[in-house]
Every structure is written in structure tokens, then in C-alpha cells.
Design an enzyme around this catalytic site. Sequence first.
Site, short mmCIF file in Angstrom:
data_model
loop_
_atom_site.label_atom_id
_atom_site.label_comp_id
_atom_site.label_asym_id
_atom_site.label_seq_id
_atom_site.Cartn_x
_atom_site.Cartn_y
_atom_site.Cartn_z
N SER A 190 0.82 -1.21 0.00
CA SER A 190 0.00 0.00 0.00
C SER A 190 0.86 1.26 0.00
CB SER A 190 -0.92 0.00 1.22
OG SER A 190 -1.62 1.22 1.32
N GLN A 237 8.28 -20.31 -6.90
CA GLN A 237 8.87 -20.48 -5.56
C GLN A 237 7.92 -20.04 -4.46
OE1 GLN A 237 13.25 -19.00 -5.85
NE2 GLN A 237 12.24 -18.38 -7.74
N ASP A 242 12.26 -15.08 1.61
CA ASP A 242 13.68 -14.70 1.49
C ASP A 242 14.52 -15.06 2.71
OD1 ASP A 242 12.89 -13.56 -0.91
OD2 ASP A 242 12.62 -11.57 -0.03
#
Length: 814
Positions: free
Chosen positions: A119, A330, A196
Site C-alpha cells: 500500500s 517459488q 527470502d
Amino acid sequence: MDADASTITPEELDFIRQRALRRFDSIVPTAGREGTEIASDIFKGRTLAIYTSGGDSQGMNSAVRSITRMAIYCGCKVYLIYEGYEGMIEGGDFIKEATWNTVSDIIQQGGTIIGSARSSEFRTREGRLKAATNLINRGIGRLVCIGGDGSLTGANTFRLEWTDLVQELVKNQRVTAAAAKKIPYIQIVGLVGSIDNDFCGTDMTIGTDSALQRIISSIDAVVATAQSHQRAFVIEVMGRHCGYLALVAALASEADFCFIPEWPAPENWRDVLCDKLSQMRSEGQRLNIIIVAEGAIDRDGKAITAEDVKTAVKEKLKYDTRVTILGHVQRGGAPSAFDRLLGCRMGAEAVFALMEMTEESEPCVISIDGNVMVRVPLLKCVERTQMVQKAMADKDWTTAVMLRGRSFQRNLETYKLLTKMRTVEKDNLSEGHKFNVAVINVGAPAGGMNAAVRSYVRMALYHQCTVYGIEDSFEGLANGSFKQFKWSDVTNWAMNGGSFLGTQKSLPTEKTMPQLAAQLKKHNIQALLLVGGFEAYHSTIILAENREKYPEFCIPMCVIPCTISNNVPGTMVSLGSDTAINEICQMIDKIKQSATGTKRRVFIVETMGGYCGYLATLSALSSGADNAYIFEEPFTVQDLSDDVDVILSKMEVGAKRYLVVRNEWADKNLTTDFVQNLFDSEGKKNFTTRVNVLGHVQQGGSPTPFDRNMGTKLAARALEFLLIQLKENLTADNKVIAKSAHTATLLGLKGRKVVFTPVQDLKKETDFEHRLPSEQWWMALRPLLRVLARHRSTVESSAILESVEEESADSHMF
């Protein structure tokens, strides 16, 4: 001053830097509530809201489900905010009250059912004013944010501005003073959802393990076609500016080369890469795998792309080279068992953390440290994460790697060692000695067994040892089935399940021990690694207790627990158990799906594990099962009858199925068939019952990345430990005589540490009749299983969890 500085060695400088980082930027965890008694309605009348923000990741739904159900169980009103901060700003139907059934049957789904968004409006003050208006009007003052560092930082900014925002809203009559008075402040708890794994303060983020599984399954598929055509494949993986996914994928897939941002390639990386690939081909390898992180750079900070790598290989070596960019695959697909379990555990802890906060409390993040749920300060974690980014911007690569944590450092060190083709003559742990070491598999096969052997062999060769593999367990040892390993002999072992050495369950006996001793003497074996289950542990005890009678057993010995049952004392997690739980979860997902379109069906799924209920409990929790029957928690016919009442009550309010997981030896009388017959009899026309005995498929095909990497790193650690013991117990005439209890050990995970424990010390912690440890950490998760499944429970736990005050070590295996 300059003269003094010049005398500091690189090692000393490294130590000083690490110490300074720990001293000034340490993240001190606070113990969570996991394993304690959970009483219903203890937070009655309170309200909280859940939202997911930023990039989605597998396992978010598990966290949403866990938070929702634990909060409802504790008496809270729960709101789900759809589409992240955008939904918070829009209000209306974007903020809905959740019920128990709102989050039914979502644990196995990828992504996030409540939507996520980035956002730009929330970055503006007006956007935050709108969000505050919607929260105040619904009486929401407690938020659980599931997202990355950007989302969590935004949440903290919102918290800090809250008082000013509320005053402005009241002044402009956008909210009433009475409504604003009820929410004088907001409290925030964060769960890090990101594939990650780039957030400091937690060993794993929600979604990372699933992403790794997707990467590894893709690479395994590529290997087959690459071998057929003798190709080189360049695989690009996600991770932004963090090389975790690329590095761990390289370890798990035995990649020939890896490019990551934290360890930039030198200027002549093209020559280094091509020399390495050429060398691998000269050793008989038919393919090459190169993994490139999307944020990979060289020492000058210049980006290295998959196309750059392909061009270098094609032009210099003329190899048929292809690029595979995995992309958003992924992020997709069903979450792994690890991420489902992580979401469950973190979500439940988030509820307690949020409800225990006061006005003065700082926002926190729920983290996993080793295998323990802890709370860590949000701001400290964000600050540490930003320090990594600054270190990389300053090209201070050493500091960047240190800030990533000990696990990242260990992964990088292991990768460097295992991918070297030429071993060093000097500066190795053998210190000029030529030791003979051996490895043997004992017990049933399990995922990660071959990865451990591969790592041990290559680490031993790197340190100038002669290394033997003993085939077919102790039967092969008695018969002299020894294989001397070369570096290339264990290529592509990590990705395969089973045991290439061969493994059996037989133990050393009075009859076979003379033969075992004779063969150890014949091959001059000076250290032995045993990779296997309860049999490997028991065998080491037998050998250690017979050292006086057989001097050949007076050598350093180490056990790496490797069994799907996870029933070996001295460790919280065994190699192979992660692969098994994933196999079970995948099958349960299909079993549940088979009930689609049918009405009122009960499934009983039988798992392996012997007397140990680990597989049954964790697979039940990870798959959203309703109950798990295990040996460690005795149950009666009355308990089964009570479960029938639960089944009927659930189906009366709309449930179409009920799923129970039963451990194979949970009770010798109340068998799986007995449970089915009782359910059929009591259920009569209300529901039908089906049984699924999963069997040996649970031992898995291809090991998970978790088991591959844990096997790789445990074996490397074991070899280092054995070499230290070899040097300590070396006599003047170059004989090894190791008699102390500390030279026969088991390498395991205990709390937040990796620990070598003498096997003879573990005897008192072992139930040999049932092949079980006397204490099992996962029993602390039983209350959570019942709460998330039943919505009514009186629970308490006697499980013992490790103290979070212990100094952290490289206990996590990723």
C-alpha cells in the site's frame, strides 16, 4: 598505535568484530508460553485483528488459522483485515469478524486467504488516519501483522503516531471522543512471512522452507535432463538482496557454483567459474548446475545475471548451456510441513504475546530460535536487518555475512569446503597426520542418510584422511565389506533417499564382536561415524561398553541420529523425520480432498514410528487433523467414545469430515481396526469410517532440503569433532587409544545448541523396552493440537522445554 594494529591477525580481527556485533547489536529473546497450560476464555472481551501485508508466502494461512482459533478459544473477538493495509484504509467489508469456521480447511493452502497488498497510501498520513478511523470504530487496539520488514516497520510507525492520529480524528469529528477513549493506544505483534529469510532475529521466516522445497524439486527435475545431454544449467532463484535461498539450495542440490550478494564473485569470476566446471567434467561429471541469486553481484557491486553466467560458460567452454528462471513458482503451491507447523506455533504464541502487552510494551516479533518459540524486540530486529543492507552498500562483505547469523556463516563455510576439488596439504585439521576414518549406516533408511555420508567423506578427504564406507551395516563390517572413497564417488548422493551404503537393523553381538574387531584392526580404522536410528545409538553403547575386551573399539565414535521415528535420546530432531512428515502431510491432503462431495466421513490414518508418537502428533498438527492417538498419551475406550461425541457435534454444525492420526503401536489392544469398528458401531448412520495405513512410503523418496542440509552440516561437525579427539588420543607411536566416555558420543540438537553427548550418559534417559527417550519436547505441542482442532479442551503439559537464556549456537540446520 599503528604498530599495535599491525600485529592483529585476520582471525583476531574477525573475533573482535563478531564480539562487538554481539555486544552492541545483540537481540535478546524472551521466553514464549509454548508448553504451558492453556485455559479457555482467559482473555474474554478483548479484540484483535489479523492482516497479511507485502509479498505472500506459504504458511501464512496456517498462521492466520492458528491466531484466529487460539484467540477465539481464549475468549477474544477476532477480525480479519483483507488486502493488508489497503483493506485497513478502505474499511467496510474489508474488515470482517472471523468465526471458528472462517479458517477451516486452509492450513494446506498456499498464499493467504485474506489477501495481501503493498500500500502506497498507507505511507501517507491521510492513509493512516483512515486506517485509524476504521480500527477505532470497531474497537480494535491489538494487531497481528504477518509480513516482511517493510510491513512491520510500517506497523510500528502507525503505533508511534497513534496518539496524534486519534487527537486529529477527534478534533475533526471523524470519530467520537468516547470511541477514541476506548483505544488509547495500539499494540503490535509481528510474524515474519517471507520466502527470502532475510529478517534478523529469527532462524526461519514463514515460507522459506516451502520455497526451498520448490527450488530443490525443480533442480532435481533439471538434473535428469542435464545428465542426458551433458548440459550446464543456470538456475536463477529469488531472495532479493539475501542469498539464503541460493546458498542453501546450492548445498542441497550439490551445485557446482553459487552466486550470492553476501559473498560477491571476484573480478575474474568468469575464469574461476569455467575452471571449476571444466574440472568437474574431467572428473567424469556429465552436467553442471550453477545457482544465481537474483541479487547476485561482483566485488565492485555490479550485477551478475543468469544470462551473464550463461554467456561466460558458452563462450569459454562451448557447453550446451540453458537458463531456468524459477520465478513465482517459488512462492506457490502447498506449504511444507515445516511452514505449517511454524505458522501454528508462531500464531498461537502471538496471541499470548499480544494479550500480555501493556501500554509501555514495545512491539515484538515471534521468532524461532533453534527449536524454541521466543519473542524479540521488533525495532532491534529491523535495525539489525538494516545494518546488513548498510554493510552490503559499504561493500563490507565480512560484516554482512556475520550479521546474517551463525547459520548463514556455517552454510557458507560448508559450501566452500564441500565444493573444493583439490584438498589442502597444510592448514587442515589432520595437522600432518594420515588418519583412517570410516562411516556406517545402521537401522532403517531415512532421508538425509546419503547426504550425511557424502559430507563426511568429502570433509574427511579435505582434511587429508583416508575414508572408508562400510557396506550393509554390522553384517558388512563383520564380512569386511569396506569401500575406500574418492571425492567423485559421492557425487549426487545428497539428492537421493535410502542408503547407498546399505543399512540393516542388526546389533553387535557376542558372536559377531570378534569379527568386527578383527576388521577394524585389519583396515586400521581410527574413528567411526554411525548414521542411523535407535540401532545406531544402541550399537555405539555396546561397542563402548566392550572396549576393555576389544581394544579395537577404543577409537572415537560418533552417532548422527537418522530415523523417521525421531525416537533417539540426545536430540530434538532426527535426520529423516522432516522428509517423513512432509510425505504424510501430502498424503493426508489427498485423503481429505477425496472426501470432497461426500458427506460425514471419518478418516483414520496410521503412521509409522514404533512406539514414538512424533510423526503422528506433528503430522496431525501440520495437516489440520482433529486428533492423534499415541503411546505416550494413553487413551481408553471411553476416550474413543468421547471422540465419537465430538465427531457428531462437529458434523451437526456443518463439518463434513473428521480426521484422526494414529501411531502404529499406540496401544496393543486399541488397534486401528478396533478404532474403526468402534467408530462404525457408535456412529451408525451418522458417519462412515475409512482407514489408511500409510506404510513404508513414509520413508520418502527424495529427501527434503531440511534433511539434506542438516545431514550435510551434522556430518561436517562430526568429522571436525572426531579429528580433534583423534589428535587428543594419539600416542607417541601413532596409535589411537580412546577409552573415555566422551569419545563415544551422539550429535544432536538440544534446545538452541548442537551438542555432543556421551552415549553412556544417555542410557539413563532411555526406555530401551519401547525404544523411546524419557523426555520428548514435542509433547508440549499436544495442547496446541487439541485447541486448534476441537475448540474445547482442558489441557496441561509436562513437557520440558529448553531455557532461552542459553547462549545461541548454530543449532538450526538451514
